[in-house]
Design a protein around this motif. Structure first.
Motif, PDB file in Angstrom:
ATOM      1  N   SER A   6       0.816  -1.210   0.000  1.00 10.92           N
ATOM      2  CA  SER A   6       0.000   0.000   0.000  1.00 10.92           C
ATOM      3  C   SER A   6       0.854   1.267   0.000  1.00 10.92           C
ATOM      4  CB  SER A   6      -0.945  -0.001   1.208  1.00 10.92           C
ATOM      5  OG  SER A   6      -0.245   0.243   2.417  1.00 10.92           O
TER       6      SER A   6
ATOM      7  N   ARG B 117      -4.569   0.142   6.555  1.00  9.00           N
ATOM      8  CA  ARG B 117      -3.615   1.254   6.713  1.00  9.00           C
ATOM      9  C   ARG B 117      -3.854   2.042   8.008  1.00  9.00           C
ATOM     10  NH1 ARG B 117      -0.828   3.780   2.358  1.00  9.00           N
ATOM     11  NH2 ARG B 117       0.715   5.196   3.229  1.00  9.00           N
TER      12      ARG B 117
ATOM     13  N   TRP C  49      -5.725  -0.872   1.906  1.00 14.01           N
ATOM     14  CA  TRP C  49      -6.443   0.387   2.140  1.00 14.01           C
ATOM     15  C   TRP C  49      -7.185   0.339   3.461  1.00 14.01           C
ATOM     16  CZ3 TRP C  49     -11.814   1.705   2.075  1.00 14.01           C
ATOM     17  CH2 TRP C  49     -12.068   3.075   2.002  1.00 14.01           C
TER      18      TRP C  49
ATOM     19  N   ARG D  78      -5.294  -4.617  -2.803  1.00 15.17           N
ATOM     20  CA  ARG D  78      -5.332  -3.168  -2.642  1.00 15.17           C
ATOM     21  C   ARG D  78      -6.362  -2.761  -1.595  1.00 15.17           C
ATOM     22  NH1 ARG D  78      -6.526  -0.521  -8.071  1.00 15.17           N
ATOM     23  NH2 ARG D  78      -7.239  -2.578  -8.722  1.00 15.17           N
ATOM     24  N   LEU D  79      -7.513  -3.437  -1.604  1.00 12.68           N
ATOM     25  CA  LEU D  79      -8.560  -3.126  -0.643  1.00 12.68           C
ATOM     26  C   LEU D  79      -8.116  -3.487   0.767  1.00 12.68           C
ATOM     27  CD1 LEU D  79     -11.442  -2.097  -0.281  1.00 12.68           C
ATOM     28  CD2 LEU D  79     -12.246  -4.458  -0.558  1.00 12.68           C
TER      29      LEU D  79
END
Length: 526
Positions: free
Chosen positions: A423, A520, A517, A513-514
């Motif tokens: 990320s 994070r 995200w 990616r999710l």
């Protein structure tokens, strides 16, 4: 196949089956399982109490309490990313997060450990005075490096040494051979401190040498992190080693008591032999580190052997942690007198980092290297979970024209952590940082090397746990020949890597990616 050979194989099969059964029953009915269940029960009761209290609050009251606690969090002197994590939890789950924040902030577990470490620090202060000639010569050669050395001395009590040498091992197998050789030559004492010790070929070979040396009168001490008792070693393993004549302790052993200090692990890797040499690096004592097993492809790891007067720093680091785990205090001077000068150029400053001294030594060293670099900074790290300050330092170095390259794993050991690592890619790549993934497998090495003169290698990852929560150690090298070896290894490893582009980041799996995200904001907890 002969009858005798078939009989022998049948006997081996029975032995393996019995061993498997014993291991299964030990796992199910052993003390470790009981401890884990009791810890789970205590956490369950804790959160059940929070849930019960929700019936005695109104929505507006809980939101008001959450707002007040959020303001308290904002005004505390902590890392902004950690504040964001707490504020997010408080806003989403005020009934649970508000009392839990005050429970963590009460610091019950930390207070006792912090006080013990402060006492040990005061008792051992002054045992390793800074040599005036070493610091003066470094100031003449490189004032910036001397400033970093002065910081380590003032904030951590770690002197910079001359008359010390370093040998770099670019792979675990080479380090293992060197370790066995040095252990075999031990005459006075052997100190081992490792995050992971796991039964298998590597630890079995080392243990045979330790047992033989203990019987010959060599003082042998083993210190390992208490999380090993979960899956790697029996809970009473220290007692087993004591029966072999080896003194052994667990750092922060797991007990059925909810305490915040269990979040602070002993992640260090230290081996000292007779005070004449010391090893550190990323290598733990388990078979994957020497590629006897391949859970994540080829395991790329590194280590360094220090000789000469700088060994004293690692000796004292070990003794300080041993006394904290042993709840005792001993005279360390006999062990510190063992190191002999080595004819070698350059300066070496071994150092450690503690989560209880309110000084982020590990991160400051890395950031100082990035901020002073002129030509390049080359980094190997298994994890990339960093705060805004470290992102800014990496980007600022790249924007100044410094060649900033990072090597990370091509195959993850933890998928969620890998998603978090990725990320950060897009922002760094857009700012000029080059990122490469090691295609043969997993990179566990932790190293910084800059401008052909400065390098760091040790146990410190680029993630929150290493930089803020764990006990760590490393060696800072300046103008030492091994710096060139570290850079040569980086370049050789680079040939086995794939460069990641912004297009790769855009094409990355949506699920990964999710995940990155979503996780994070919770990065400080990972």
């Amino acid at each position: 196949m002969t009858k005798e050979k078939r009989t022998h194989l049948d006997e081996e099969a029975v032995l393996l089956l019995n061993k498997g059964r014993r291991g299964f029953f030990r796992l199910i009915f052993g003390r470790t399982t009981v401890v884990v269940l009791l810890l789970a029960a205590q956490f369950g009761l804790l959160f059940a109490g929070f849930y019960w209290l929700r019936d005695y609050t109104v929505y507006g009251g809980s939101m008001l309490a959450g707002l007040i606690v959020a303001l308290i969090v904002v005004n505390r002197p902590r890392n902004p990313y950690i504040k964001i994590t707490w504020i997010l939890l408080i806003m989403l789950f005020p009934v649970f997060a508000v009392p839990f924040y005050f429970y963590v902030d009460a610091d019950w577990g930390h207070r006792l450990v912090r006080a013990r470490l402060e006492e040990i620090g005061q008792e051992t202060a002054g045992l390793l005075p800074q040599g005036e000639e070493a610091l003066r010569s470094l100031e003449e050669a490189d004032p910036g490096a001397a400033g970093l050395a002065s910081y380590l001395r003032r904030m951590g009590g770690f002197p910079v040494w001359r008359n010390s040498g370093a040998d770099y091992y670019p792979i675990g197998e080479a380090a293992f051979s060197a370790i066995l050789k040095e252990l075999g030559q031990a005459k006075d004492f052997i100190f081992l401190e490792y995050f992971i010790i796991r039964e298998g070929y590597m630890w079995g070979r080392i243990l045979k040498v330790l047992e033989r040396k203990a019987k010959a009168g060599v003082e042998v001490r083993v210190l390992y992190d208490g999380t090993c008792a979960l899956f790697d070693l029996p809970y009473h393993y220290p007692r087993q080693l004591e029966e072999l004549g080896i003194r052994c302790r667990m750092c922060a052993p797991l007990k059925p008591l909810v305490s915040t200090h269990y979040n602070n692990r002993d992640h260090r890797k230290i081996l000292v032999v007779d005070g004449r040499c010391a090893f550190t690096g990323g290598i733990n004592l388990s078979d994957e580190y020497i590629n006897r097993t391949h859970p994540h492809g080829h395991w790329k790891d590194t280590a360094i052997r220090i000789t000469g007067e700088a060994v004293k720093s690692f000796t004292l680091m070990f003794l300080q942690m041993w006394n904290a785990a042993d709840r005792g205090m001993e005279d360390c001077t006999r062990y510190l007198a063992a190191s002999a000068p080595a004819e070698a150029p350059g300066w070496i400053a071994p150092y450690g980092d503690s989560p209880f001294d309110d000084e982020n030594v590990a991160e400051m060293v890395y950031m100082d290297i990035l901020n002073r670099a002129r030509r390049y900074v080359h980094i190997m790290t298994p994890y990339l979970i960093i705060d805004h300050e470290m992102v800014t330092a990496l980007l600022f170095a790249a924007k100044r024209g410094v060649d900033v390259k990072l090597i990370t794993p091509g195959r993850p050991d933890k998928k969620t952590v890998f998603a978090l690592t990725r990320s950060y890619y897009r922002e760094l790549i857009a700012g000029g940082v080059e990122i490469y993934e090691y295609e043969p497998g997993f990179v566990h090495a932790k190293s910084f090397v800059s401008d052909g003169v400065t390098a760091v290698t040790g146990s410190i990852n680029l993630d929150y746990r290493s930089l803020y929560l764990h006990f760590e150690c490393a060696a800072l090298l300046h103008s030492v020949p091994a710096v060139g070896d570290i850079e040569a290894d980086f370049q050789a490893t680079l040939q086995k890597c794939r460069r990641i582009t912004e297009e790769d980041c855009r094409r990355d799996r949506l699920s990964r990616r999710l995940t990155g995200w979503l996780l994070r904001p919770l990065a400080p907890l990972m």
